[in-house]
Design a protein around this motif. Structure first.
Motif, PDB file in Angstrom:
ATOM      1  N   ILE A 251       0.863  -1.184   0.000  1.00  0.00           N
ATOM      2  CA  ILE A 251       0.000   0.000   0.000  1.00  0.00           C
ATOM      3  C   ILE A 251       0.898   1.232   0.000  1.00  0.00           C
ATOM      4  CG2 ILE A 251      -1.931  -1.148   1.152  1.00  0.00           C
ATOM      5  CD1 ILE A 251      -1.017   0.029   3.794  1.00  0.00           C
ATOM      6  N   TYR A 252       0.351   2.340  -0.494  1.00  0.00           N
ATOM      7  CA  TYR A 252       1.136   3.569  -0.559  1.00  0.00           C
ATOM      8  C   TYR A 252       0.863   4.477   0.640  1.00  0.00           C
ATOM      9  CZ  TYR A 252       2.142   2.435  -5.476  1.00  0.00           C
ATOM     10  OH  TYR A 252       2.561   1.826  -6.627  1.00  0.00           O
ATOM     11  N   LEU A 253       1.916   5.178   1.075  1.00  0.00           N
ATOM     12  CA  LEU A 253       1.765   6.195   2.107  1.00  0.00           C
ATOM     13  C   LEU A 253       1.766   7.565   1.432  1.00  0.00           C
ATOM     14  CD1 LEU A 253       4.896   7.555   2.871  1.00  0.00           C
ATOM     15  CD2 LEU A 253       5.209   5.147   3.407  1.00  0.00           C
ATOM     16  N   SER A 254       1.236   8.562   2.125  1.00  0.00           N
ATOM     17  CA  SER A 254       1.086   9.879   1.484  1.00  0.00           C
ATOM     18  C   SER A 254       2.292  10.790   1.674  1.00  0.00           C
ATOM     19  CB  SER A 254      -0.191  10.575   1.973  1.00  0.00           C
ATOM     20  OG  SER A 254      -0.141  10.798   3.370  1.00  0.00           O
ATOM     21  N   ALA A 255       3.178  10.444   2.618  1.00  0.00           N
ATOM     22  CA  ALA A 255       4.468  11.144   2.790  1.00  0.00           C
ATOM     23  C   ALA A 255       4.335  12.654   2.983  1.00  0.00           C
ATOM     24  CB  ALA A 255       5.391  10.858   1.606  1.00  0.00           C
ATOM     25  N   GLY A 256       3.200  13.081   3.561  1.00  0.00           N
ATOM     26  CA  GLY A 256       3.063  14.491   3.912  1.00  0.00           C
ATOM     27  C   GLY A 256       2.741  15.431   2.766  1.00  0.00           C
ATOM     28  N   VAL A 257       2.483  14.895   1.560  1.00  0.00           N
ATOM     29  CA  VAL A 257       2.138  15.788   0.444  1.00  0.00           C
ATOM     30  C   VAL A 257       0.688  16.274   0.603  1.00  0.00           C
ATOM     31  CG1 VAL A 257       3.762  14.681  -1.146  1.00  0.00           C
ATOM     32  CG2 VAL A 257       1.371  13.923  -1.125  1.00  0.00           C
ATOM     33  N   SER A 258       0.329  17.287  -0.176  1.00  0.00           N
ATOM     34  CA  SER A 258      -1.035  17.821  -0.112  1.00  0.00           C
ATOM     35  C   SER A 258      -2.023  16.819  -0.713  1.00  0.00           C
ATOM     36  CB  SER A 258      -1.117  19.136  -0.883  1.00  0.00           C
ATOM     37  OG  SER A 258      -0.973  18.875  -2.281  1.00  0.00           O
ATOM     38  N   ASN A 259      -3.298  17.035  -0.417  1.00  0.00           N
ATOM     39  CA  ASN A 259      -4.334  16.141  -0.946  1.00  0.00           C
ATOM     40  C   ASN A 259      -4.342  16.101  -2.479  1.00  0.00           C
ATOM     41  OD1 ASN A 259      -7.547  15.621  -1.599  1.00  0.00           O
ATOM     42  ND2 ASN A 259      -6.799  14.420   0.123  1.00  0.00           N
ATOM     43  N   ARG A 283      -1.416  12.623   6.617  1.00  0.00           N
ATOM     44  CA  ARG A 283      -1.372  14.079   6.492  1.00  0.00           C
ATOM     45  C   ARG A 283      -2.089  14.623   5.259  1.00  0.00           C
ATOM     46  NH1 ARG A 283       4.936  14.418   7.450  1.00  0.00           N
ATOM     47  NH2 ARG A 283       4.698  12.400   6.418  1.00  0.00           N
ATOM     48  N   ALA A 284      -2.132  13.859   4.171  1.00  0.00           N
ATOM     49  CA  ALA A 284      -2.837  14.351   2.972  1.00  0.00           C
ATOM     50  C   ALA A 284      -4.321  14.557   3.245  1.00  0.00           C
ATOM     51  CB  ALA A 284      -2.647  13.372   1.804  1.00  0.00           C
ATOM     52  N   THR A 285      -4.805  13.999   4.348  1.00  0.00           N
ATOM     53  CA  THR A 285      -6.217  14.161   4.709  1.00  0.00           C
ATOM     54  C   THR A 285      -6.434  15.267   5.736  1.00  0.00           C
ATOM     55  OG1 THR A 285      -6.408  11.767   4.409  1.00  0.00           O
ATOM     56  CG2 THR A 285      -8.275  12.878   5.389  1.00  0.00           C
ATOM     57  N   TRP A 286      -5.595  15.289   6.795  1.00  0.00           N
ATOM     58  CA  TRP A 286      -5.897  16.184   7.918  1.00  0.00           C
ATOM     59  C   TRP A 286      -4.863  17.268   8.200  1.00  0.00           C
ATOM     60  CZ3 TRP A 286      -1.738  15.516  10.901  1.00  0.00           C
ATOM     61  CH2 TRP A 286      -1.155  14.246  11.002  1.00  0.00           C
ATOM     62  N   LYS A 287      -3.758  17.295   7.459  1.00  0.00           N
ATOM     63  CA  LYS A 287      -2.652  18.220   7.774  1.00  0.00           C
ATOM     64  C   LYS A 287      -3.087  19.689   7.809  1.00  0.00           C
ATOM     65  CE  LYS A 287       0.521  18.978   4.616  1.00  0.00           C
ATOM     66  NZ  LYS A 287       1.729  18.875   3.744  1.00  0.00           N
ATOM     67  N   ASP A 288      -3.918  20.092   6.852  1.00  0.00           N
ATOM     68  CA  ASP A 288      -4.329  21.500   6.787  1.00  0.00           C
ATOM     69  C   ASP A 288      -5.224  21.907   7.959  1.00  0.00           C
ATOM     70  OD1 ASP A 288      -2.890  21.710   4.482  1.00  0.00           O
ATOM     71  OD2 ASP A 288      -4.602  21.550   3.128  1.00  0.00           O
ATOM     72  N   GLY A 289      -5.659  20.935   8.732  1.00  0.00           N
ATOM     73  CA  GLY A 289      -6.480  21.243   9.907  1.00  0.00           C
ATOM     74  C   GLY A 289      -5.666  21.560  11.153  1.00  0.00           C
ATOM     75  N   ILE A 290      -4.346  21.350  11.086  1.00  0.00           N
ATOM     76  CA  ILE A 290      -3.485  21.603  12.255  1.00  0.00           C
ATOM     77  C   ILE A 290      -3.613  23.056  12.706  1.00  0.00           C
ATOM     78  CG2 ILE A 290      -1.063  21.782  13.010  1.00  0.00           C
ATOM     79  CD1 ILE A 290      -0.479  19.248  11.356  1.00  0.00           C
ATOM     80  N   ALA A 291      -3.536  23.985  11.748  1.00  0.00           N
ATOM     81  CA  ALA A 291      -3.626  25.415  12.088  1.00  0.00           C
ATOM     82  C   ALA A 291      -5.014  25.766  12.640  1.00  0.00           C
ATOM     83  CB  ALA A 291      -3.319  26.262  10.855  1.00  0.00           C
ATOM     84  N   ILE A 292      -6.037  25.114  12.106  1.00  0.00           N
ATOM     85  CA  ILE A 292      -7.418  25.364  12.580  1.00  0.00           C
ATOM     86  C   ILE A 292      -7.530  24.975  14.062  1.00  0.00           C
ATOM     87  CG2 ILE A 292      -9.890  24.884  12.184  1.00  0.00           C
ATOM     88  CD1 ILE A 292      -8.771  25.907   9.601  1.00  0.00           C
ATOM     89  N   TYR A 293      -7.043  23.763  14.379  1.00  0.00           N
ATOM     90  CA  TYR A 293      -7.122  23.283  15.769  1.00  0.00           C
ATOM     91  C   TYR A 293      -6.305  24.194  16.691  1.00  0.00           C
ATOM     92  CZ  TYR A 293      -6.596  20.361  19.922  1.00  0.00           C
ATOM     93  OH  TYR A 293      -6.588  19.906  21.216  1.00  0.00           O
ATOM     94  N   ALA A 294      -5.094  24.538  16.264  1.00  0.00           N
ATOM     95  CA  ALA A 294      -4.186  25.312  17.117  1.00  0.00           C
ATOM     96  C   ALA A 294      -4.712  26.721  17.376  1.00  0.00           C
ATOM     97  CB  ALA A 294      -2.799  25.371  16.475  1.00  0.00           C
ATOM     98  N   LYS A 295      -5.311  27.331  16.361  1.00  0.00           N
ATOM     99  CA  LYS A 295      -5.718  28.742  16.474  1.00  0.00           C
ATOM    100  C   LYS A 295      -7.188  28.939  16.847  1.00  0.00           C
ATOM    101  CE  LYS A 295      -2.121  30.259  13.342  1.00  0.00           C
ATOM    102  NZ  LYS A 295      -1.691  30.273  11.957  1.00  0.00           N
ATOM    103  N   GLN A 296      -8.047  27.997  16.418  1.00  0.00           N
ATOM    104  CA  GLN A 296      -9.485  28.201  16.622  1.00  0.00           C
ATOM    105  C   GLN A 296     -10.122  27.192  17.572  1.00  0.00           C
ATOM    106  OE1 GLN A 296     -11.581  28.815  12.808  1.00  0.00           O
ATOM    107  NE2 GLN A 296      -9.574  29.220  11.906  1.00  0.00           N
ATOM    108  N   GLY A 297      -9.362  26.129  17.918  1.00  0.00           N
ATOM    109  CA  GLY A 297      -9.871  25.187  18.905  1.00  0.00           C
ATOM    110  C   GLY A 297     -10.560  23.958  18.325  1.00  0.00           C
ATOM    111  N   ALA A 298     -10.985  23.081  19.251  1.00  0.00           N
ATOM    112  CA  ALA A 298     -11.508  21.763  18.885  1.00  0.00           C
ATOM    113  C   ALA A 298     -12.778  21.843  18.043  1.00  0.00           C
ATOM    114  CB  ALA A 298     -11.758  20.947  20.148  1.00  0.00           C
ATOM    115  N   LYS A 299     -13.684  22.737  18.412  1.00  0.00           N
ATOM    116  CA  LYS A 299     -14.975  22.806  17.717  1.00  0.00           C
ATOM    117  C   LYS A 299     -14.777  23.179  16.243  1.00  0.00           C
ATOM    118  CE  LYS A 299     -19.633  22.981  18.337  1.00  0.00           C
ATOM    119  NZ  LYS A 299     -19.814  22.097  17.185  1.00  0.00           N
ATOM    120  N   ALA A 300     -13.957  24.189  16.007  1.00  0.00           N
ATOM    121  CA  ALA A 300     -13.687  24.631  14.630  1.00  0.00           C
ATOM    122  C   ALA A 300     -12.989  23.522  13.838  1.00  0.00           C
ATOM    123  CB  ALA A 300     -12.830  25.889  14.636  1.00  0.00           C
TER     124      ALA A 300
END
Length: 338
Positions: A251-259, A283-300
């Motif tokens: 199986i292939y891994l996404s290696a941190g690239v964008s979706n 990370r190709a699925t959820w990486k862009d959400g890191i900034a959302i969680y860090a800055k806007q919290g769990a709900k966002a």
């Protein structure tokens, strides 16, 4: 090469992390050190409490397992999340995060208070190990790694549980791993790793591998950034050569690239005709959400996951429609797959 016959435990484990076709459409959420650093950086703090890492994993697992066949977690911070996996399969990581940069060879290490027995008792359907590996490394270092993988393979055989080995290449020639020189060497690194660990002595059931090219160096792709390591035709051939180096499910891994880049990568794999059996995509699925969680919290972040995150994983699932079943690579009676 004759097909291997899976033991009952290994067969049950593989079925539990696959869809009904025998394709592994799994999400990966076992990042630890790197994820903590990324979250802290986005929040503008030096460190984050473990509770933040645990909550992040819980949210990703809760939302994304509705659209995945399984989730890969770590036993250090991921066990609370494992309770929220919507009845899907569970892979647990067995290695310590990262490696000691002061020592040569990126040597691996196992988690101190865990064993295959304990991971299985914690609910694991499959065991995953990450190994930094290149065939170009000094032979005494690779010998150390070969023996290490043999031990884990034997441990998984003893407990009749599938063994997923993830290999990630690295540079030993003084090249930038994001540069052109390394991109040209990558096909050999990936193919050599697949060939080595497909050998029966390691007891690996599924190889989790990098794609054998760097997408931004493939001319004629959307990901291409202007510096060419391979033509599109050569890239397709590298996929075929790597795939033909093993008879094991892989199986292939996404290696941190964008979706979008990962989707185009999978489209290239399909076009090449390789018999890949799915993905373990993090990370190709959820990486862009890191900034959302860090800055806007769990709900966002939860809202982001339910919209963009779900869209990302559905993009991956659509690209997997042409993936092949691992059932074709093992010797299993039809009634056992029913």
């Amino acid at each position: 090469m004759s097909k291997e016959t899976l033991t009952p435990g290994k067969l049950a484990g593989l079925k539990s992390v696959s869809d009904e076709r025998g394709v592994i459409a799994a999400a990966a959420m076992d990042q630890r050190g790197s994820l903590k650093k990324s979250l802290a950086k986005e929040k503008g703090v030096a460190d984050l409490p473990d509770a933040a890492l645990i909550e992040f994993k819980e949210l990703v697992t809760e939302v994304l397992t509705k659209h995945a066949s399984a989730i890969l977690l770590d036993p250090e911070f991921g066990l609370p999340a494992a309770k929220r996996r919507n009845g899907k399969g569970l892979l647990l990581a067995y290695e310590k995060t990262g490696y000691d940069a002061a020592l040569p060879g990126r040597l691996p290490d196992l988690l101190d208070v865990w064993s295959v027995r304990r991971l299985k008792e914690a609910g694991a359907d499959c065991i995953k190990i990450l190994l930094y590996y290149t065939p170009f490394e000094k032979s005494h270092i690779n010998d150390h790694k070969h023996a290490w993988v043999e031990r884990i393979g034997d441990e998984c055989i003893a407990h009749d549980i599938p063994f997923f080995l993830e290999t990630v290449g690295y540079d030993v020639h003084g090249e930038d791993e994001k540069g052109l020189g390394y991109a040209k060497r990558k096909p050999e690194i990936v193919t050599g790793s697949m060939e080595e660990f497909g050998k029966a002595r390691y007891g690996v059931d599924v190889l989790k591998v990098e794609v054998p090219i760097q997408m931004e160096f493939v001319a004629g792709t959307k990901a291409f950034k202007g510096e060419q390591a391979y033509t599109r035709t050569q890239a397709l051939e590298h996929f075929r050569i790597a795939a033909s180096s093993t008879h094991k499910p892989f199986i292939y891994l996404s290696a941190g690239v964008s979706n979008p880049v990962f989707i185009e990568t999978l489209e290239l794999a399909v076009e090449s005709g390789t018999t890949f059996n799915g993905v373990l995509c993090g990370r190709a699925t959820w990486k862009d959400g890191i900034a959302i969680y860090a800055k806007q919290g769990a709900k966002a972040f939860e809202e982001w996951l339910n919209t963009t995150g779900v869209e990302n994983i559905n993009n991956v699932n659509n690209a997997l429609k042409s993936a092949k079943s691992w059932h074709d690579k093992v010797n299993v009676p039809a009634e056992a797959l029913a």
